[in-house]
Motif scaffolding. Structure first.
Motif, PDB file in Angstrom:
ATOM      1  N   GLY A  33     -47.866  59.955  28.539  1.00 52.80           N
ATOM      2  CA  GLY A  33     -48.480  59.308  29.638  1.00 52.80           C
ATOM      3  C   GLY A  33     -47.551  59.025  30.714  1.00 52.80           C
ATOM      4  O   GLY A  33     -47.795  58.156  31.599  1.00 52.80           O
ATOM      5  N   GLY A  35     -47.409  61.241  33.442  1.00 58.36           N
ATOM      6  CA  GLY A  35     -48.031  61.509  34.559  1.00 58.36           C
ATOM      7  C   GLY A  35     -48.088  63.056  34.680  1.00 58.36           C
ATOM      8  O   GLY A  35     -48.405  63.587  35.924  1.00 58.36           O
ATOM      9  N   THR A  37     -49.799  65.996  33.156  1.00 60.32           N
ATOM     10  CA  THR A  37     -51.211  66.449  33.391  1.00 60.32           C
ATOM     11  C   THR A  37     -51.770  65.759  34.734  1.00 60.32           C
ATOM     12  O   THR A  37     -52.617  66.516  35.473  1.00 60.32           O
ATOM     13  CB  THR A  37     -52.197  65.957  32.407  1.00 60.32           C
ATOM     14  OG1 THR A  37     -51.437  66.459  31.426  1.00 60.32           O
ATOM     15  CG2 THR A  37     -53.287  66.851  32.387  1.00 60.32           C
ATOM     16  N   ILE A  61     -58.900  58.263  40.609  1.00 57.03           N
ATOM     17  CA  ILE A  61     -58.709  57.541  41.544  1.00 57.03           C
ATOM     18  C   ILE A  61     -57.824  56.483  40.792  1.00 57.03           C
ATOM     19  O   ILE A  61     -58.219  55.841  39.896  1.00 57.03           O
ATOM     20  CB  ILE A  61     -59.630  56.922  42.253  1.00 57.03           C
ATOM     21  CG1 ILE A  61     -60.292  58.149  43.237  1.00 57.03           C
ATOM     22  CG2 ILE A  61     -58.926  55.866  43.309  1.00 57.03           C
ATOM     23  CD1 ILE A  61     -61.552  57.572  43.959  1.00 57.03           C
TER      24      ILE A  61
HETATM   25  N1  ATP Z   1     -57.238  56.271  36.980  1.00 60.11           N
HETATM   26  C1  ATP Z   1     -56.393  55.708  36.433  1.00 60.11           C
HETATM   27  N2  ATP Z   1     -55.440  54.875  37.267  1.00 60.11           N
HETATM   28  C2  ATP Z   1     -54.249  54.605  36.753  1.00 60.11           C
HETATM   29  N3  ATP Z   1     -53.804  55.507  35.501  1.00 60.11           N
HETATM   30  C3  ATP Z   1     -54.595  56.005  34.811  1.00 60.11           C
HETATM   31  C4  ATP Z   1     -55.766  56.334  35.359  1.00 60.11           C
HETATM   32  N4  ATP Z   1     -56.177  57.381  34.465  1.00 60.11           N
HETATM   33  C5  ATP Z   1     -55.289  57.610  33.712  1.00 60.11           C
HETATM   34  N5  ATP Z   1     -54.055  56.852  33.981  1.00 60.11           N
HETATM   35  C6  ATP Z   1     -52.973  56.921  33.068  1.00 60.11           C
HETATM   36  O1  ATP Z   1     -52.141  57.780  33.783  1.00 60.11           O
HETATM   37  C7  ATP Z   1     -51.074  58.023  32.876  1.00 60.11           C
HETATM   38  C8  ATP Z   1     -50.653  59.464  32.884  1.00 60.11           C
HETATM   39  O2  ATP Z   1     -51.619  60.365  32.143  1.00 60.11           O
HETATM   40  P1  ATP Z   1     -51.286  61.896  31.926  1.00 60.11           P
HETATM   41  O3  ATP Z   1     -52.343  62.232  31.293  1.00 60.11           O
HETATM   42  O4  ATP Z   1     -50.935  62.585  33.312  1.00 60.11           O
HETATM   43  O5  ATP Z   1     -49.932  61.855  31.204  1.00 60.11           O
HETATM   44  P2  ATP Z   1     -49.217  62.979  30.530  1.00 60.11           P
HETATM   45  O6  ATP Z   1     -47.656  62.995  31.213  1.00 60.11           O
HETATM   46  O7  ATP Z   1     -49.649  64.277  30.587  1.00 60.11           O
HETATM   47  O8  ATP Z   1     -49.002  62.792  29.150  1.00 60.11           O
HETATM   48  P3  ATP Z   1     -49.106  63.690  27.638  1.00 60.11           P
HETATM   49  O9  ATP Z   1     -47.619  63.980  27.554  1.00 60.11           O
HETATM   50  O10 ATP Z   1     -49.693  62.721  26.573  1.00 60.11           O
HETATM   51  O11 ATP Z   1     -50.166  64.786  27.855  1.00 60.11           O
HETATM   52  C9  ATP Z   1     -51.727  57.661  31.362  1.00 60.11           C
HETATM   53  O12 ATP Z   1     -50.476  56.610  30.985  1.00 60.11           O
HETATM   54  C10 ATP Z   1     -52.851  57.222  31.549  1.00 60.11           C
HETATM   55  O13 ATP Z   1     -53.421  55.994  30.988  1.00 60.11           O
END
Ligand code: ATP
Ligand code: MG
Length: 370
Positions: A33, A35, A37, A61
């Motif tokens: 979570g 960021g 991805t 967004i």
């Molecule tokens: N539209 C949005 N606005 C704000 N935050 C969001 C939005 N959509 C998703 N998120 C949040 O963004 C964060 C980052 O998500 P992301 O998928 O990039 O995480 P990650 O680092 O790839 O995690 P993982 O290791 O689980 O794959 C998450 O906490 C998610 O809930």
């Protein structure tokens, strides 16, 4: 082709982030979570105008924001620098600027910054419907054959016009118009068919070399089915002429390259049916890396590679194989993982020169250059 710098605003949890990528290997690490991805998604937006996770802009967004922007400085394949910006509003409206000039066509982005993402949604290439695999072929052809996009667009026009007519009725006036659009569909359809056959042959060869040189021989092969029965109808025109009544009855365009299928065989079965999850991931990498090889050999182009959570589900041997491929085909690459230890030893050994980005709560907390 090189992404020199990146600025991201309001993409998911990335409110404001700037980074200077390494020219070859970039590791992006951070907890669930954080960021990671989303960062790849932002780069993919810049490279293609769309997300690999969703077609809905409002999901990408950041909450409570009305617009996202991604800005990048890019060196094209001739070494010329460009400033590229993309913004998207909640209604999905997309604004693209290259060197300050507004562009309407997303394909201008793809030409400037060819990018391949291998992420969770990529499993659809193996498990999903035929459109995913047709898209793979068309992506490759767009980059290796200059006139493919125009052919593809002309074909789409013919199929759309025909589909509208087929739903309109069945009188002699409609039949006359159908004959015209059948001709158009056949002309462009045969060109697409020929291009795809050429490309699948090249891809098959590259796939064989990719697996044999890097992974070790896999029982992996491709089979292209053109979208009509060529044993009965050697040409698309023959098929369309013979089936006017059938298409009128079904009120749909039932034959042609838009119905083609690329089967991915694993031994005697389909990869979709017989492969384990890790094997499916290997299939994805093998096919995509074969595309990289083809692009390099046919056009001397190396795409940007966005490899989300690459180490997950792959054993050390396969990680090492992919790392060796990446060393030999030096694409600018971004690999995400939960932490540094998850990245295989091979990646660090083969890419001692790399940049490591730590992401936490949507912020870059540390950048380390090796
Ligand atoms: N539209 C949005 N606005 C704000 N935050 C969001 C939005 N959509 C998703 N998120 C949040 O963004 C964060 C980052 O998500 P992301 O998928 O990039 O995480 P990650 O680092 O790839 O995690 P993982 O290791 O689980 O794959 C998450 O906490 C998610 O809930
Ligand atoms: Mg993720």
């Amino acid at each position: 082709m090189l992404l020199k710098s990146l600025e991201v605003s309001h993409v998911r949890n990335l409110q404001s982030l700037k980074l200077l990528p390494h020219s070859t290997m970039n590791f992006v690490v951070g907890p669930n979570g954080s960021g990671k991805t989303s960062l790849l998604e932002a780069i993919y937006l810049l490279a293609s105008g769309r997300s690999f996770r969703t077609p809905l802009a409002r999901k990408i967004i950041s909450h409570q924001q009305s617009e996202l922007t991604v800005f990048g400085e890019i060196l094209d394949s001739s070494g010329i620098a460009h400033r590229v910006g993309i913004s998207k509003g909640l209604d999905g409206d997309t604004l693209v600027r290259i060197d300050g000039v507004r562009r309407e066509r997303m394909s201008d982005l793809a030409t400037l910054l060819p990018a391949i993402s291998i992420d969770a949604s990529s499993f659809e290439l193996v498990d999903g419907g035929p459109s995913e695999r047709r898209h793979l072929l068309d992506w490759g052809l767009f980059h290796v054959e200059h006139d493919f996009l125009e052919q593809w667009k002309s074909y789409q026009v013919a199929v759309k016009q025909k589909a509208t007519l087929l739903r309109t009725g069945n009188d002699s006036h409609i039949r006359k118009q159908l004959a015209h659009w059948n001709e158009q569909q056949a002309v462009w359809g045969e060109k697409i068919q020929a291009s795809r056959v050429r490309y699948v042959d090249a891809l098959q060869l590259a796939l064989h070399r990719t697996t044999a040189h890097y992974v070790g021989t896999l029982p992996l092969s491709l089979e292209y089915r053109p979208g009509w029965n060529r044993a009965t109808y050697p040409s698309l025109m023959e098929c369309l002429s013979a089936n006017i009544n059938a298409e009128l009855e079904r009120q749909a365009c039932c034959y042609g390259p838009h119905k083609a299928e690329l089967l991915i065989h694993w031994g005697a079965g389909l990869a979709r049916d017989v492969c384990s999850r890790g094997q499916k991931k290997l299939v994805l990498y093998a096919v995509r890396l074969a595309q990289v090889m083809t692009l390099f050999e046919q056009r001397k182009l190396v795409p940007l590679l966005l490899l989300d959570d690459m180490p997950a589900e792959l054993d050390d041997h396969n990680l090492h194989s992919i790392a060796r491929f990446l060393r030999d085909y030096p694409c600018q690459t971004f690999i995400t993982a939960i932490h540094g230890q998850a990245l295989s030893k091979a990646l660090f050994e083969l890419f001692q020169d790399h940049r490591m980005f730590h992401v936490e709560h949507g912020q870059l907390i540390q950048t380390i250059s090796a």
